[in-house]
Write a protein that holds these residues in place. Structure first.
Motif, PDB file in Angstrom:
ATOM      1  N   ALA A 170       0.834  -1.209   0.000  1.00 21.65           N
ATOM      2  CA  ALA A 170       0.000   0.000   0.000  1.00 21.65           C
ATOM      3  C   ALA A 170       0.865   1.255   0.000  1.00 21.65           C
ATOM      4  N   GLU A 171       1.971   1.215   0.753  1.00 20.46           N
ATOM      5  CA  GLU A 171       2.883   2.354   0.778  1.00 20.46           C
ATOM      6  C   GLU A 171       3.503   2.585  -0.599  1.00 20.46           C
ATOM      7  N   ASP A 172       3.930   1.517  -1.251  1.00 18.68           N
ATOM      8  CA  ASP A 172       4.483   1.628  -2.600  1.00 18.68           C
ATOM      9  C   ASP A 172       3.427   2.163  -3.577  1.00 18.68           C
ATOM     10  N   ALA A 173       2.204   1.660  -3.443  1.00 19.35           N
ATOM     11  CA  ALA A 173       1.135   2.083  -4.345  1.00 19.35           C
ATOM     12  C   ALA A 173       0.824   3.563  -4.168  1.00 19.35           C
ATOM     13  N   GLU A 174       0.848   4.018  -2.919  1.00 19.54           N
ATOM     14  CA  GLU A 174       0.594   5.436  -2.668  1.00 19.54           C
ATOM     15  C   GLU A 174       1.696   6.309  -3.267  1.00 19.54           C
ATOM     16  N   ALA A 178       1.201   9.192  -6.125  1.00 23.93           N
ATOM     17  CA  ALA A 178       1.695  10.557  -5.990  1.00 23.93           C
ATOM     18  C   ALA A 178       2.549  10.943  -7.193  1.00 23.93           C
ATOM     19  N   GLY A 179       3.404  10.028  -7.629  1.00 30.41           N
ATOM     20  CA  GLY A 179       4.245  10.299  -8.789  1.00 30.41           C
ATOM     21  C   GLY A 179       3.436  10.431 -10.056  1.00 30.41           C
ATOM     22  N   ALA A 180       2.432   9.577 -10.211  1.00 28.55           N
ATOM     23  CA  ALA A 180       1.600   9.619 -11.412  1.00 28.55           C
ATOM     24  C   ALA A 180       0.787  10.897 -11.458  1.00 28.55           C
ATOM     25  N   SER A 181       0.270  11.330 -10.296  1.00 27.41           N
ATOM     26  CA  SER A 181      -0.541  12.539 -10.269  1.00 27.41           C
ATOM     27  C   SER A 181       0.293  13.760 -10.601  1.00 27.41           C
ATOM     28  N   ALA A 182       1.572  13.749 -10.164  1.00 28.55           N
ATOM     29  CA  ALA A 182       2.445  14.877 -10.474  1.00 28.55           C
ATOM     30  C   ALA A 182       2.748  14.926 -11.965  1.00 28.55           C
ATOM     31  N   SER A 183       2.920  13.755 -12.582  1.00 26.39           N
ATOM     32  CA  SER A 183       3.249  13.707 -14.005  1.00 26.39           C
ATOM     33  C   SER A 183       2.014  13.890 -14.881  1.00 26.39           C
ATOM     34  N   HIS A 184       0.856  13.387 -14.379  1.00 28.59           N
ATOM     35  CA  HIS A 184      -0.387  13.432 -15.147  1.00 28.59           C
ATOM     36  C   HIS A 184      -1.490  13.975 -14.241  1.00 28.59           C
ATOM     37  N   PRO A 185      -1.597  15.280 -14.077  1.00 31.26           N
ATOM     38  CA  PRO A 185      -2.583  15.840 -13.151  1.00 31.26           C
ATOM     39  C   PRO A 185      -4.010  15.414 -13.451  1.00 31.26           C
ATOM     40  N   GLU A 186      -4.289  15.037 -14.706  1.00 27.57           N
ATOM     41  CA  GLU A 186      -5.662  14.685 -15.059  1.00 27.57           C
ATOM     42  C   GLU A 186      -6.022  13.266 -14.635  1.00 27.57           C
ATOM     43  N   ASP A 188      -5.489   9.833 -11.843  1.00 29.99           N
ATOM     44  CA  ASP A 188      -5.086   9.400 -10.501  1.00 29.99           C
ATOM     45  C   ASP A 188      -3.799   8.605 -10.578  1.00 29.99           C
ATOM     46  N   VAL A 189      -3.715   7.669 -11.501  1.00 31.81           N
ATOM     47  CA  VAL A 189      -2.536   6.831 -11.651  1.00 31.81           C
ATOM     48  C   VAL A 189      -2.607   6.151 -13.010  1.00 31.81           C
ATOM     49  N   ARG A 190      -1.438   5.885 -13.583  1.00 31.17           N
ATOM     50  CA  ARG A 190      -1.384   5.134 -14.836  1.00 31.17           C
ATOM     51  C   ARG A 190      -0.490   3.918 -14.606  1.00 31.17           C
ATOM     52  N   PRO A 191      -1.076   2.825 -14.061  1.00 30.21           N
ATOM     53  CA  PRO A 191      -0.268   1.650 -13.744  1.00 30.21           C
ATOM     54  C   PRO A 191       0.251   0.987 -15.001  1.00 30.21           C
ATOM     55  N   PRO A 192       1.397   0.289 -14.909  1.00 27.46           N
ATOM     56  CA  PRO A 192       1.896  -0.446 -16.077  1.00 27.46           C
ATOM     57  C   PRO A 192       0.918  -1.534 -16.463  1.00 27.46           C
ATOM     58  N   GLN A 193       0.787  -1.773 -17.751  1.00 25.82           N
ATOM     59  CA  GLN A 193      -0.128  -2.812 -18.208  1.00 25.82           C
ATOM     60  C   GLN A 193       0.422  -4.175 -17.802  1.00 25.82           C
TER      61      GLN A 193
END
Length: 200
Positions: A170-174, A178-186, A188-193
């Motif tokens: 959960a800590e890693d996911a959070e 946070a990193g995804a939101s900073a890179s892609h504000p629109e 929540d997250v863009r997980p690897p496929q």
């Protein structure tokens, strides 16, 4: 042999009675406190299961005139049936993890949904981790462990270590969120496929 969830419920109830012969309310409490973190049962199924176990000759009923309650205990046939079931190969749980399914589709979710799911996930596993840690410490301090201590220790150590692993994830996911939101504000997250991951 494959068992439905209902059939496994009868073995969970039978096992609780083998370990803790008592009235129906006490059996429900024992199952909730002992099995609840890894084998949840609907309380509404307990009494129908008790009636069926009695009809099958796997338990016996005694009326306690002092408390005006019915006490359930396992029979010799019940112990034999329970022992046979425990010796059967363990069925692997199905791969249906809802939080992972929702996170894999989070690009289509409302803003903040992924963080809310992770917060709920973290809260649940923090509770399990604290409770199992406390119980492990309590039992470590006992001079004369009660019967059944070994089986209890097996489930407690599993719960303690698994909850710790879930909290690490959960800590890693959070952090990923946070990193995804900073890179892609629109988003929540863009997980690897998942199909893009290669195992070495």
């Amino acid at each position: 042999m494959l068992y439905s969830r209902e059939n496994r419920t009868r073995f969970a109830v039978l096992g609780a009675i083998a370990a803790h012969p008592s009235c129906g309310a006490e059996i429900k409490r024992y199952m909730r406190e002992t099995f609840g973190d890894f084998w949840a049962e609907n309380d509404g199924q307990i009494y129908p299961t008790l009636r069926q176990l009695d009809a099958d000759g796997l338990i016996e009923l005694r009326n306690d005139w002092r408390s005006n309650a019915v006490t359930y205990s396992i029979t010799a046939k019940g112990r034999e049936v329970l022992s046979e079931w425990i010796a059967l190969p363990v069925e692997e749980p199905g791969q249906r993890v809802e939080i992972l399914l929702k996170l894999s589709l989070v690009d289509h979710a409302p803003e903040g949904a992924a963080r809310a799911h992770l917060e709920q996930f973290r809260s649940r596993h923090e509770c399990v981790h604290r409770r199992s840690e406390l119980l492990l410490k309590l039992h470590a301090d006992l001079d004369n462990p009660a019967p059944g201590y070994r089986s209890l220790l097996l489930s407690l150590t599993y719960l303690h270590r698994m909850s710790a692993a879930m909290l690490d994830w959960a800590e890693d996911a959070e952090r990923l969120l946070a990193g995804a939101s900073a890179s892609h504000p629109e988003a929540d997250v863009r997980p690897p496929q998942p199909w893009a991951v290669r195992v070495a």
